[in-house]
Design an enzyme around this catalytic site. Sequence first.
Site, PDB file in Angstrom:
ATOM      1  N   THR A 187      57.807  62.845  70.632  1.00 16.28           N
ATOM      2  CA  THR A 187      57.429  63.720  71.742  1.00 16.28           C
ATOM      3  C   THR A 187      57.244  62.869  72.989  1.00 16.28           C
ATOM      4  OG1 THR A 187      56.320  65.241  70.226  1.00 16.28           O
ATOM      5  CG2 THR A 187      55.728  65.389  72.555  1.00 16.28           C
ATOM      6  N   CYS A 240      49.122  65.641  67.627  1.00 15.32           N
ATOM      7  CA  CYS A 240      49.993  66.314  68.593  1.00 15.32           C
ATOM      8  C   CYS A 240      49.246  67.044  69.702  1.00 15.32           C
ATOM      9  CB  CYS A 240      50.917  67.293  67.861  1.00 15.32           C
ATOM     10  SG  CYS A 240      52.090  66.490  66.758  1.00 15.32           S
ATOM     11  N   ARG A 248      43.329  61.367  63.096  1.00 15.82           N
ATOM     12  CA  ARG A 248      43.459  61.309  64.549  1.00 15.82           C
ATOM     13  C   ARG A 248      42.894  62.563  65.216  1.00 15.82           C
ATOM     14  NH1 ARG A 248      49.721  59.565  64.823  1.00 15.82           N
ATOM     15  NH2 ARG A 248      49.712  60.838  62.924  1.00 15.82           N
ATOM     16  N   LYS A 281      47.001  65.002  72.440  1.00 12.21           N
ATOM     17  CA  LYS A 281      47.732  64.105  73.348  1.00 12.21           C
ATOM     18  C   LYS A 281      48.788  64.855  74.157  1.00 12.21           C
ATOM     19  CE  LYS A 281      51.404  62.255  70.324  1.00 12.21           C
ATOM     20  NZ  LYS A 281      52.536  62.697  71.166  1.00 12.21           N
ATOM     21  N   PHE A 316      59.195  69.904  65.137  1.00  9.52           N
ATOM     22  CA  PHE A 316      58.204  70.969  65.086  1.00  9.52           C
ATOM     23  C   PHE A 316      57.589  71.007  63.692  1.00  9.52           C
ATOM     24  CE2 PHE A 316      61.369  72.119  68.273  1.00  9.52           C
ATOM     25  CZ  PHE A 316      60.572  72.340  69.386  1.00  9.52           C
ATOM     26  N   GLY A 328      37.339  78.102  65.228  1.00 11.47           N
ATOM     27  CA  GLY A 328      36.775  76.944  64.530  1.00 11.47           C
ATOM     28  C   GLY A 328      36.197  75.979  65.528  1.00 11.47           C
TER      29      GLY A 328
END
Length: 444
Positions: free
Chosen positions: A123, A262, A329, A265, A154, A255
């Site tokens: 990306t 993804c 992450r 960032k 994706f 939530g």
Amino acid sequence: MGKNIAVVGTGYVGLVTGVALSEIGHNVTCIDIDEKKVARMQQGESPIYEPGLDEIMKRSIEAGRLHFTTKHEEGFQGKEIAYIAVGTPEKEDGTADLRFIEAVAKDIAQNVKQDITVVTKSTVPVGTNDYVLKLVKENLAEDVSVDVVSNPEFLREGSAVYDAFNGDRIVIGASSVHAGDLLEEVNKPFGLPIFRTDVRSAEMIKYAANAFLATKIGFINEVANLCDRLEANVEDVAAGMGMDGRIGAQFLRPGHGYGGSCFPKDTSALVKLADAVGYEFDLLQAVVDGNKRQKLIMVDKAKEVIGSLKGKKIALLGLAFKPNTDDMRESPAIDISRELLLSGAEVTGYDPIAMENAPHFMPEGVDYVPSAEEALQGADAAILVTDWDEFKNLDMSVYENLMAAPLLFDGRNTYSRDVVATSNVEYYSVGRKPVNSEKKVEVR
């Protein structure tokens, strides 16, 4: 007839891409600089937790279609296509870090001895593929022809293998008709819809798609916070909204915010990309800001219910950013544990898969234990961070019998309120009325 393909980078995107391409008949060599990692993969062992990946890896290796190497010259030898699938992490200023992309572009240029089509799977900001083409051409060691293609991924972590073979579309943004035709031929065996466009539009599709999904998550979280104050049930609200075909039910689960490699960032990068061309993307900036607040929603609730958290033992159930992955992450668990520790709480954490990765991301001071039961033992409160099946199947009696105070803050709305109501667990979730709050569990 299968193509000869090199894939640089063996993270979630690169490894799944390489394995999937080999499964549909192409001859693929995956390149990575980590010798130990490559040695494991050569034995058919995936270095990441991704359901179904090991099985396909082993099958393709045994069929002679999938190879791994640390040597770039060997990896690019005889290849018609080179995929770039390295990370583009977020820099401190929110922009995408393209150092790894630049390094791969130069490696390709210095090692290819035949015409090559460079495919960017990573990306990247709009305009990066033009930059990649420029870098490759400037550093070529041989007189060869180069094309570039933007072919964004994706894939959802935890279901990336499924998505590779069952995705909604394959986007191909090509710098030439020949390059576009070549990539369409490569991907045709997947049997998925193929959408062709120009390079920059393909780059933008990836960012726009992720930003829209992040916005949808952010919106339902804001609605949930409003439901909390108005005594409405966000799950009913989301269900009613989702029945509208213009809205759809996906990504309407409230939530404590989105995480992973993804959305955080990519949303930040798109805001910065807009800034760079003089446009203020206020809507997306609000999504980014709201997500940061949302990560601490359960800690805020705990402070409201308990008061001071100093000296309280808090159990964190789930550390990975979502189920079926070991990826830490941008996991909400990081911010949650940091805030709890700053508030003087004792934090105990458990995750079914991410225990090995967790200490590399979590703040110092978290006590890691090998089971949910051990995490709950003697706890004054529990925060459910990741809705693993293991936790979904945990009976309320476990909380009642093990905790010093059966007080549960469910950041994923994992449990039915009706089920909790049959227990003595004091229960708080996102955008739904508390359960057993009148019992006011005594916290030591």
